[in-house]
Write a protein that holds these residues in place. Sequence first.
Motif, PDB file in Angstrom:
ATOM      1  N   GLY A  11      -1.007 -97.401 -28.612  1.00  0.00           N
ATOM      2  CA  GLY A  11      -2.001 -97.542 -29.822  1.00  0.00           C
ATOM      3  C   GLY A  11      -1.559 -95.350 -29.979  1.00  0.00           C
ATOM      4  N   SER A  12      -2.420 -95.101 -30.897  1.00  0.00           N
ATOM      5  CA  SER A  12      -2.384 -94.151 -30.903  1.00  0.00           C
ATOM      6  C   SER A  12      -3.458 -93.333 -31.605  1.00  0.00           C
ATOM      7  CB  SER A  12      -1.148 -93.263 -31.443  1.00  0.00           C
ATOM      8  OG  SER A  12      -0.928 -91.721 -31.611  1.00  0.00           O
ATOM      9  N   PHE A  13      -4.146 -91.677 -31.765  1.00  0.00           N
ATOM     10  CA  PHE A  13      -4.835 -91.292 -32.104  1.00  0.00           C
ATOM     11  C   PHE A  13      -4.419 -90.232 -33.332  1.00  0.00           C
ATOM     12  CE2 PHE A  13      -7.898 -92.175 -28.205  1.00  0.00           C
ATOM     13  CZ  PHE A  13      -9.152 -92.781 -29.552  1.00  0.00           C
ATOM     14  N   ASN A  14      -4.829 -90.063 -34.710  1.00  0.00           N
ATOM     15  CA  ASN A  14      -4.141 -89.298 -35.553  1.00  0.00           C
ATOM     16  C   ASN A  14      -5.966 -88.454 -36.067  1.00  0.00           C
ATOM     17  OD1 ASN A  14      -3.968 -87.880 -38.220  1.00  0.00           O
ATOM     18  ND2 ASN A  14      -1.896 -88.790 -37.633  1.00  0.00           N
ATOM     19  N   VAL A  15      -6.388 -86.974 -35.398  1.00  0.00           N
ATOM     20  CA  VAL A  15      -7.500 -86.343 -36.049  1.00  0.00           C
ATOM     21  C   VAL A  15      -6.692 -85.565 -37.132  1.00  0.00           C
ATOM     22  CG1 VAL A  15      -8.733 -84.820 -35.003  1.00  0.00           C
ATOM     23  CG2 VAL A  15      -8.119 -86.722 -33.817  1.00  0.00           C
ATOM     24  N   SER A  16      -7.451 -85.661 -38.609  1.00  0.00           N
ATOM     25  CA  SER A  16      -7.544 -84.154 -38.914  1.00  0.00           C
ATOM     26  C   SER A  16      -8.727 -83.639 -39.387  1.00  0.00           C
ATOM     27  CB  SER A  16      -6.970 -85.051 -40.955  1.00  0.00           C
ATOM     28  OG  SER A  16      -7.643 -85.709 -40.990  1.00  0.00           O
ATOM     29  N   THR A  17      -8.273 -82.671 -39.735  1.00  0.00           N
ATOM     30  CA  THR A  17      -9.662 -81.690 -40.010  1.00  0.00           C
ATOM     31  C   THR A  17      -9.689 -81.278 -41.422  1.00  0.00           C
ATOM     32  OG1 THR A  17      -8.823 -79.741 -37.995  1.00  0.00           O
ATOM     33  CG2 THR A  17     -10.481 -79.680 -39.990  1.00  0.00           C
ATOM     34  N   PHE A  18     -11.182 -81.282 -42.328  1.00  0.00           N
ATOM     35  CA  PHE A  18     -10.954 -80.833 -43.465  1.00  0.00           C
ATOM     36  C   PHE A  18     -12.355 -80.436 -43.817  1.00  0.00           C
ATOM     37  CE2 PHE A  18     -12.851 -85.350 -43.025  1.00  0.00           C
ATOM     38  CZ  PHE A  18     -13.958 -85.364 -43.644  1.00  0.00           C
ATOM     39  N   GLY A  19     -12.653 -79.818 -45.187  1.00  0.00           N
ATOM     40  CA  GLY A  19     -13.707 -79.056 -45.240  1.00  0.00           C
ATOM     41  C   GLY A  19     -14.046 -78.129 -44.322  1.00  0.00           C
ATOM     42  N   GLY A  20     -12.911 -77.793 -43.777  1.00  0.00           N
ATOM     43  CA  GLY A  20     -13.154 -76.472 -42.808  1.00  0.00           C
ATOM     44  C   GLY A  20     -13.254 -74.906 -43.873  1.00  0.00           C
ATOM     45  N   MET A  21     -14.105 -74.294 -43.039  1.00  0.00           N
ATOM     46  CA  MET A  21     -15.150 -72.810 -43.606  1.00  0.00           C
ATOM     47  C   MET A  21     -15.494 -72.360 -42.778  1.00  0.00           C
ATOM     48  SD  MET A  21     -17.233 -72.757 -47.558  1.00  0.00           S
ATOM     49  CE  MET A  21     -18.176 -73.644 -46.390  1.00  0.00           C
ATOM     50  N   ASN A  22     -15.565 -71.487 -42.113  1.00  0.00           N
ATOM     51  CA  ASN A  22     -15.759 -70.677 -41.171  1.00  0.00           C
ATOM     52  C   ASN A  22     -17.410 -70.144 -41.589  1.00  0.00           C
ATOM     53  OD1 ASN A  22     -14.567 -69.955 -38.942  1.00  0.00           O
ATOM     54  ND2 ASN A  22     -13.175 -68.819 -39.881  1.00  0.00           N
ATOM     55  N   THR A  23     -17.833 -69.498 -41.178  1.00  0.00           N
ATOM     56  CA  THR A  23     -19.199 -68.838 -41.096  1.00  0.00           C
ATOM     57  C   THR A  23     -19.401 -67.470 -42.829  1.00  0.00           C
ATOM     58  OG1 THR A  23     -20.277 -69.009 -38.736  1.00  0.00           O
ATOM     59  CG2 THR A  23     -21.530 -67.316 -40.957  1.00  0.00           C
ATOM     60  N   ALA A  24     -20.361 -67.246 -43.829  1.00  0.00           N
ATOM     61  CA  ALA A  24     -19.771 -66.746 -44.718  1.00  0.00           C
ATOM     62  C   ALA A  24     -20.513 -64.691 -44.063  1.00  0.00           C
ATOM     63  CB  ALA A  24     -21.090 -66.954 -45.719  1.00  0.00           C
ATOM     64  N   PRO A  25     -18.717 -64.303 -44.640  1.00  0.00           N
ATOM     65  CA  PRO A  25     -19.309 -63.082 -44.273  1.00  0.00           C
ATOM     66  C   PRO A  25     -20.398 -62.496 -44.122  1.00  0.00           C
ATOM     67  CG  PRO A  25     -17.365 -63.410 -45.523  1.00  0.00           C
ATOM     68  CD  PRO A  25     -18.470 -64.708 -45.516  1.00  0.00           C
ATOM     69  N   ILE A  26     -21.496 -61.868 -43.082  1.00  0.00           N
ATOM     70  CA  ILE A  26     -22.736 -61.703 -43.547  1.00  0.00           C
ATOM     71  C   ILE A  26     -23.304 -59.974 -43.944  1.00  0.00           C
ATOM     72  CG2 ILE A  26     -24.218 -59.832 -41.725  1.00  0.00           C
ATOM     73  CD1 ILE A  26     -23.366 -61.689 -40.191  1.00  0.00           C
ATOM     74  N   SER A  27     -23.706 -60.437 -44.319  1.00  0.00           N
ATOM     75  CA  SER A  27     -24.221 -59.299 -46.448  1.00  0.00           C
ATOM     76  C   SER A  27     -24.813 -58.126 -45.485  1.00  0.00           C
ATOM     77  CB  SER A  27     -24.548 -59.923 -47.080  1.00  0.00           C
ATOM     78  OG  SER A  27     -24.063 -61.029 -48.407  1.00  0.00           O
ATOM     79  N   PRO A  28     -24.549 -56.870 -46.190  1.00  0.00           N
ATOM     80  CA  PRO A  28     -25.450 -55.432 -45.101  1.00  0.00           C
ATOM     81  C   PRO A  28     -26.621 -55.978 -45.766  1.00  0.00           C
ATOM     82  CG  PRO A  28     -23.752 -54.748 -46.795  1.00  0.00           C
ATOM     83  CD  PRO A  28     -24.022 -56.409 -46.466  1.00  0.00           C
ATOM     84  N   TYR A  29     -27.603 -56.000 -44.095  1.00  0.00           N
ATOM     85  CA  TYR A  29     -29.127 -56.087 -44.986  1.00  0.00           C
ATOM     86  C   TYR A  29     -29.928 -54.516 -44.344  1.00  0.00           C
ATOM     87  CZ  TYR A  29     -28.499 -57.479 -39.381  1.00  0.00           C
ATOM     88  OH  TYR A  29     -28.282 -58.120 -38.268  1.00  0.00           O
ATOM     89  N   LYS A  30     -29.405 -53.198 -44.643  1.00  0.00           N
ATOM     90  CA  LYS A  30     -29.491 -51.882 -45.135  1.00  0.00           C
ATOM     91  C   LYS A  30     -29.069 -51.586 -45.501  1.00  0.00           C
ATOM     92  CE  LYS A  30     -28.894 -51.118 -40.510  1.00  0.00           C
ATOM     93  NZ  LYS A  30     -28.751 -50.000 -39.246  1.00  0.00           N
ATOM     94  N   GLY A  31     -29.308 -50.609 -46.427  1.00  0.00           N
ATOM     95  CA  GLY A  31     -28.355 -49.945 -47.391  1.00  0.00           C
ATOM     96  C   GLY A  31     -29.523 -49.528 -48.899  1.00  0.00           C
ATOM     97  N   GLU A  32     -28.659 -49.157 -50.070  1.00  0.00           N
ATOM     98  CA  GLU A  32     -28.796 -49.167 -51.354  1.00  0.00           C
ATOM     99  C   GLU A  32     -29.846 -50.862 -51.648  1.00  0.00           C
ATOM    100  OE1 GLU A  32     -26.769 -47.284 -53.958  1.00  0.00           O
ATOM    101  OE2 GLU A  32     -26.929 -44.897 -52.539  1.00  0.00           O
ATOM    102  N   VAL A  33     -28.911 -51.621 -51.877  1.00  0.00           N
ATOM    103  CA  VAL A  33     -28.699 -53.208 -52.184  1.00  0.00           C
ATOM    104  C   VAL A  33     -29.808 -54.197 -51.449  1.00  0.00           C
ATOM    105  CG1 VAL A  33     -27.668 -54.898 -52.424  1.00  0.00           C
ATOM    106  CG2 VAL A  33     -26.722 -53.364 -53.180  1.00  0.00           C
ATOM    107  N   TRP A  34     -29.861 -54.034 -50.298  1.00  0.00           N
ATOM    108  CA  TRP A  34     -31.281 -54.423 -49.883  1.00  0.00           C
ATOM    109  C   TRP A  34     -32.329 -53.655 -49.910  1.00  0.00           C
ATOM    110  CZ3 TRP A  34     -32.035 -58.455 -46.767  1.00  0.00           C
ATOM    111  CH2 TRP A  34     -33.210 -58.653 -45.846  1.00  0.00           C
ATOM    112  N   ASP A  35     -32.558 -52.492 -50.049  1.00  0.00           N
ATOM    113  CA  ASP A  35     -33.125 -51.482 -50.405  1.00  0.00           C
ATOM    114  C   ASP A  35     -33.499 -52.138 -51.658  1.00  0.00           C
ATOM    115  OD1 ASP A  35     -33.076 -50.156 -47.969  1.00  0.00           O
ATOM    116  OD2 ASP A  35     -32.855 -48.461 -48.864  1.00  0.00           O
ATOM    117  N   LEU A  36     -33.157 -52.314 -52.752  1.00  0.00           N
ATOM    118  CA  LEU A  36     -33.203 -52.683 -53.672  1.00  0.00           C
ATOM    119  C   LEU A  36     -33.916 -54.075 -53.457  1.00  0.00           C
ATOM    120  CD1 LEU A  36     -33.308 -52.778 -57.075  1.00  0.00           C
ATOM    121  CD2 LEU A  36     -30.591 -53.768 -56.806  1.00  0.00           C
ATOM    122  N   LEU A  37     -34.064 -54.982 -53.297  1.00  0.00           N
ATOM    123  CA  LEU A  37     -34.255 -56.655 -52.833  1.00  0.00           C
ATOM    124  C   LEU A  37     -35.093 -56.191 -52.018  1.00  0.00           C
ATOM    125  CD1 LEU A  37     -32.209 -59.366 -53.129  1.00  0.00           C
ATOM    126  CD2 LEU A  37     -32.381 -59.309 -51.094  1.00  0.00           C
ATOM    127  N   ALA A  38     -35.368 -56.137 -51.020  1.00  0.00           N
ATOM    128  CA  ALA A  38     -36.345 -55.456 -50.704  1.00  0.00           C
ATOM    129  C   ALA A  38     -37.430 -54.652 -51.449  1.00  0.00           C
ATOM    130  CB  ALA A  38     -36.374 -54.976 -49.091  1.00  0.00           C
TER     131      ALA A  38
END
Length: 542
Positions: free
Chosen positions: A432-459
């Motif tokens: 016999g044999s295994f067959n492995v497939s990857t699906f739904g692959g997505m890396n961690t989201a890009p990290i949004s800056p938590y300093k600067g003008e936009v973060w200051d606006l939110l905070a």
Amino acid sequence: MVSVADKFNRYAAALGVGLVLAIVLFLTTSHKPVLDPKHPLCEQRPYIEPEYGHLANSSQFVSEEYKKKSVELFAGAIRIPTMSYDDLAMDPTKDERFNVFKDMHNYLFKSFPLASKHVETVNTYGLLYTIEGTNPSLKPVLLMAHQDVVPVNNDTIDQWTYPPFDGHFDGEFLWGRGTSDTKNSLVAQLEAIESLLSQGWVPKRTVILSFGFDEEITGFRGAYPISRLLHERYGTHGIEVIVDEGIGIVPFGGSIFASPAVTEKGRVDFKILLNTPGGHSSMPPDHTGIGIISELAFELEANPLSPVIQKGSVVEKFFDCMGEHAADLKDSERKKFLRSSTHDKLLPILESDPATRFIVKTSQAIDIVQGGVKINALPENVELQVDHRIAVHQNLDDLRSRMNEFVKKVATKHGLGLEFDGKTILKKTPLGSFNVSTFGGMNTAPISPYKGEVWDLLAGTTRHVIDDVIDHPYGPVFMAPSLMTANTDTAHFWDVSENIFRYLPVFMSDTNNIHTVDESLNIRSHISCVVWYYEFLVNACN
């Protein structure tokens, strides 16, 4: 009576922030911070009080008269059962179960007539509102929500205190499916926009509202086509800031913490097929296909992924903020939270609780196993599917390599072949044999800056709204950037903006039972959202 900690635990576990604060509630005693204020680990930004000009200030929304109006607007949306099912057609015009969104549109267009002058539909049921700004050199701001809700299990309807689509208000809480996730933010955004437009407001910066209709089933029908349209119109990173559903405001240790998620965990699933010779069960091999794939499942679960707090990561920053600004945290416990990447004092606490461990580690869930069709017939094909939510210190390649290692180990032991994502790792054999497939692959989201003008606006907006406008029994609010362990519609918008925040300005203690029986929200937190969106738009666009 359900405690504040219990209420938070339920909601936070569902959204992915975990029970961090509940754990430390058991570790606190009255004690003041003893840190050096000249060298803060979690610097707080100044309040921003809006410059209203001719506009009414946000206190208009906290009156009893407005609360009654807001409750009815919110309840009306809850009464429309916009449920998303896993087997819905990809083409919304080919599945009549999407027709309920016509009712949702009619309700929103009637309830918010001024905003509806600025709306277009995308892929039939996606809603995109655009209020053009007077200064085209300023990038737009984008607020997001989704119209759909998870289905209500018919077998649980009699367990609800009030029917899930009645929109019942008991004087404090609004009950029903979607109150917490996330018709609250959808209606609140429209309330804020409608109020501004009714006062003749013309923003300097373009304002966009995006409401998908299948977020609960990955968003490829709703959010995805909207994101591609916005990318076409405004270009890569052409939106200044995106605010979507996410983490809210948590009371802890004599303070409260607003925790916008600046990233979200990645995801990858593996489908593992095993083909072995069939035959009569009276003459079985030592290990059937089901036995072999069960061995693989055992190996995976016996070797869980390790927890890590990376130096300089948003996870470490989150705990730094807790440790630095929780006014009542005992000094000996405060040290466990500060600079947590440099010691191992915090990880055992997090690892000990199923709801907190996945803030610092990749999750692994064996969700599907199939095989066998008759009790006296050896299974020829068996299947295992494994879901992973990828922590910030790992990536897709790490998980592929790990899965390959475990499957190869089992395949080698039993003399089997292995093909992984179309590549031959071990040649097929008669066994016999295994067959492995990857699906739904997505890396961690890009990290949004938590300093600067936009973060200051939110905070700055958050600190003014929560400390100066909304009445609540807690202490001052502090900002603590965090991460989502689940995924949102923002997964389709990574190339649309560099500043993506998954954030709801609600008190976590005001939410109950997201995605399950008796989902409800304290109207105080709905009003908090209306006020926040109103002030945020004034601050960002005036």
